[in-house]
Design a protein around this motif. Structure first.
Motif, PDB file in Angstrom:
ATOM      1  N   MET A   1       0.845  -1.194   0.000  1.00 31.97           N
ATOM      2  CA  MET A   1       0.000   0.000   0.000  1.00 31.97           C
ATOM      3  C   MET A   1       0.878   1.241   0.000  1.00 31.97           C
ATOM      4  O   MET A   1       1.881   1.307   0.707  1.00 31.97           O
ATOM      5  CB  MET A   1      -0.910  -0.002   1.237  1.00 31.97           C
ATOM      6  CG  MET A   1      -1.741   1.249   1.393  1.00 31.97           C
ATOM      7  SD  MET A   1      -2.745   1.219   2.897  1.00 31.97           S
ATOM      8  CE  MET A   1      -3.468   2.868   2.781  1.00 31.97           C
ATOM      9  N   VAL A   3       0.552   5.179   0.920  1.00 34.43           N
ATOM     10  CA  VAL A   3      -0.292   6.161   1.600  1.00 34.43           C
ATOM     11  C   VAL A   3      -0.360   7.419   0.735  1.00 34.43           C
ATOM     12  O   VAL A   3       0.668   8.033   0.435  1.00 34.43           O
ATOM     13  CB  VAL A   3       0.270   6.506   2.989  1.00 34.43           C
ATOM     14  CG1 VAL A   3      -0.575   7.605   3.641  1.00 34.43           C
ATOM     15  CG2 VAL A   3       0.300   5.274   3.869  1.00 34.43           C
ATOM     16  N   THR A   5      -3.281   9.773   1.184  1.00 37.27           N
ATOM     17  CA  THR A   5      -4.137  10.780   1.812  1.00 37.27           C
ATOM     18  C   THR A   5      -3.933  10.785   3.323  1.00 37.27           C
ATOM     19  O   THR A   5      -3.484   9.800   3.918  1.00 37.27           O
ATOM     20  CB  THR A   5      -5.627  10.499   1.533  1.00 37.27           C
ATOM     21  OG1 THR A   5      -6.029   9.312   2.227  1.00 37.27           O
ATOM     22  CG2 THR A   5      -5.891  10.348   0.042  1.00 37.27           C
ATOM     23  N   GLU A   7      -6.313  10.759   5.413  1.00 36.20           N
ATOM     24  CA  GLU A   7      -7.289   9.816   5.964  1.00 36.20           C
ATOM     25  C   GLU A   7      -6.704   8.400   6.023  1.00 36.20           C
ATOM     26  O   GLU A   7      -6.934   7.665   6.997  1.00 36.20           O
ATOM     27  CB  GLU A   7      -8.564   9.828   5.129  1.00 36.20           C
ATOM     28  CG  GLU A   7      -9.404  11.093   5.262  1.00 36.20           C
ATOM     29  CD  GLU A   7      -8.806  12.291   4.519  1.00 36.20           C
ATOM     30  OE1 GLU A   7      -9.187  13.441   4.847  1.00 36.20           O
ATOM     31  OE2 GLU A   7      -7.950  12.081   3.623  1.00 36.20           O
ATOM     32  N   GLU A   8      -5.970   8.020   4.984  1.00 38.87           N
ATOM     33  CA  GLU A   8      -5.330   6.702   4.996  1.00 38.87           C
ATOM     34  C   GLU A   8      -4.296   6.613   6.114  1.00 38.87           C
ATOM     35  O   GLU A   8      -4.223   5.603   6.823  1.00 38.87           O
ATOM     36  CB  GLU A   8      -4.678   6.419   3.641  1.00 38.87           C
ATOM     37  CG  GLU A   8      -5.676   6.150   2.529  1.00 38.87           C
ATOM     38  CD  GLU A   8      -5.007   5.958   1.186  1.00 38.87           C
ATOM     39  OE1 GLU A   8      -5.588   5.252   0.340  1.00 38.87           O
ATOM     40  OE2 GLU A   8      -3.897   6.504   0.971  1.00 38.87           O
ATOM     41  N   GLY A  11      -6.056   6.164   9.375  1.00 38.36           N
ATOM     42  CA  GLY A  11      -6.554   4.798   9.522  1.00 38.36           C
ATOM     43  C   GLY A  11      -5.447   3.839   9.914  1.00 38.36           C
ATOM     44  O   GLY A  11      -5.645   2.963  10.770  1.00 38.36           O
ATOM     45  N   PHE A 101      -8.004  -1.438   7.504  1.00 35.64           N
ATOM     46  CA  PHE A 101      -6.547  -1.302   7.516  1.00 35.64           C
ATOM     47  C   PHE A 101      -5.933  -2.365   8.429  1.00 35.64           C
ATOM     48  O   PHE A 101      -6.542  -2.767   9.417  1.00 35.64           O
ATOM     49  CB  PHE A 101      -6.130   0.087   8.013  1.00 35.64           C
ATOM     50  CG  PHE A 101      -6.545   1.206   7.124  1.00 35.64           C
ATOM     51  CD1 PHE A 101      -5.776   1.580   6.029  1.00 35.64           C
ATOM     52  CD2 PHE A 101      -7.720   1.908   7.370  1.00 35.64           C
ATOM     53  CE1 PHE A 101      -6.166   2.618   5.197  1.00 35.64           C
ATOM     54  CE2 PHE A 101      -8.120   2.948   6.551  1.00 35.64           C
ATOM     55  CZ  PHE A 101      -7.338   3.307   5.456  1.00 35.64           C
ATOM     56  N   GLY A 170      -1.135  -3.151   4.699  1.00 37.24           N
ATOM     57  CA  GLY A 170      -1.950  -1.935   4.681  1.00 37.24           C
ATOM     58  C   GLY A 170      -3.412  -2.237   4.478  1.00 37.24           C
ATOM     59  O   GLY A 170      -4.224  -2.142   5.396  1.00 37.24           O
ATOM     60  N   ARG A 171      -3.758  -2.645   3.267  1.00 42.01           N
ATOM     61  CA  ARG A 171      -5.131  -3.051   2.965  1.00 42.01           C
ATOM     62  C   ARG A 171      -5.299  -4.564   3.028  1.00 42.01           C
ATOM     63  O   ARG A 171      -6.406  -5.064   3.202  1.00 42.01           O
ATOM     64  CB  ARG A 171      -5.533  -2.539   1.579  1.00 42.01           C
ATOM     65  CG  ARG A 171      -5.729  -1.034   1.509  1.00 42.01           C
ATOM     66  CD  ARG A 171      -6.900  -0.598   2.356  1.00 42.01           C
ATOM     67  NE  ARG A 171      -7.273   0.801   2.114  1.00 42.01           N
ATOM     68  CZ  ARG A 171      -8.297   1.414   2.697  1.00 42.01           C
ATOM     69  NH1 ARG A 171      -9.050   0.753   3.560  1.00 42.01           N
ATOM     70  NH2 ARG A 171      -8.566   2.670   2.444  1.00 42.01           N
TER      71      ARG A 171
END
Length: 246
Positions: A1, A3, A5, A7-8, A11, A101, A170-171
């Protein structure tokens, strides 16, 4: 992943906080006579309290909320009725999922007083992780991580396991890239800004040969030698990485 943003990043920080708090509580519960299943229950309760679920359980059907490995068990130990004994080394490997996440960290903890050899293994493995994190910056070659781990380990008489690697995260629990704990000269690709990775030296003072146990999960040293495992999830940046699981 990668990053991209704020927001990410927020999270990832949230799930990293779950990891850190879970390890803190599990570590506080480590003592002679405590079972690995009881430690795993501490993790399960913490996940529930903080709105998380077990990544290994959700992704792979692992039979525990966390992986708990003792002495010669390197990774993927199944929690159960085994009682910890004075002088054991126990690895707490924690990977929750929270709001889509994931983050991953591990620490090997002494149970009471341990032998000088066991303490030396703990010290060098933790040193490998610190040195690797200090070497990570945007634009450095991927091989730098394994190169650093191997140099520190061998300089202190320890050996990494060739087959056991760090990874992107990450995801999903395991994403690209794969991150060996040995120097692989062909890994010339440069680490991009914002990459999320789990860096996890796993070492032994014995022979760096491993075997899978009959349970289909636990991986142990062939010669019965002790192993240790330290891990953090980080975000690569131009400067010291963001350690999400500290």
């Amino acid at each position: 992943m990668i990053v991209r943003t704020q927001e990410e990043l927020e999270g990832l920080r949230r799930v990293g906080g779950v990891v850190a708090e879970t390890i803190r509580r599990m570590r506080a519960a480590v003592a002679p006579g405590v079972t690995t299943g009881e430690l795993d229950l501490v993790a399960a309760r913490t996940f529930h309290e903080l709105g998380a679920v077990s990544g290994p359980m959700e992704t792979y059907g692992f039979p525990g909320s966390t992986c708990i490995s003792v002495n010669d068990e390197i990774v993927h130990g199944i929690p159960g009725g085994r009682k910890l004994r004075e002088g054991d080394l126990v690895t707490l490997d924690v990977t929750p999922e929270c709001d889509g996440f994931l983050a991953d960290a591990a620490v090997t903890v002494p149970v009471g007083q341990v032998s000088p050899e066991a303490q030396r293994l703990l010290d060098v493995t933790e040193r490998c992780l610190k040195d690797a994190l200090n070497a990570i910056r945007t634009g450095v070659p991927l091989r730098t991580i394994g190169q650093t781990v191997e140099r520190t380990a061998r300089g202190h008489g320890a050996s990494p396991f060739e087959e056991l690697c760090g990874h992107g995260i990450g995801r999903k629990l395991h994403e690209e890239p794969t991150i060996p704990n040995l120097d692989v000269p062909s890994l010339k690709q440069k680490l991009p800004e914002g990459l999320v990775i789990a860096v996890e030296p796993m070492l032994t003072l014995g022979a760096a040969e491993l075997e899978e146990q009959e349970d289909g999960w636990t991986i142990s040293t062939v010669d019965g030698s002790l192993s240790a495992h330290f891990e953090h999830t980080i975000v690569v940046q131009d400067g010291a990485p963001i350690v999400l699981t500290a």
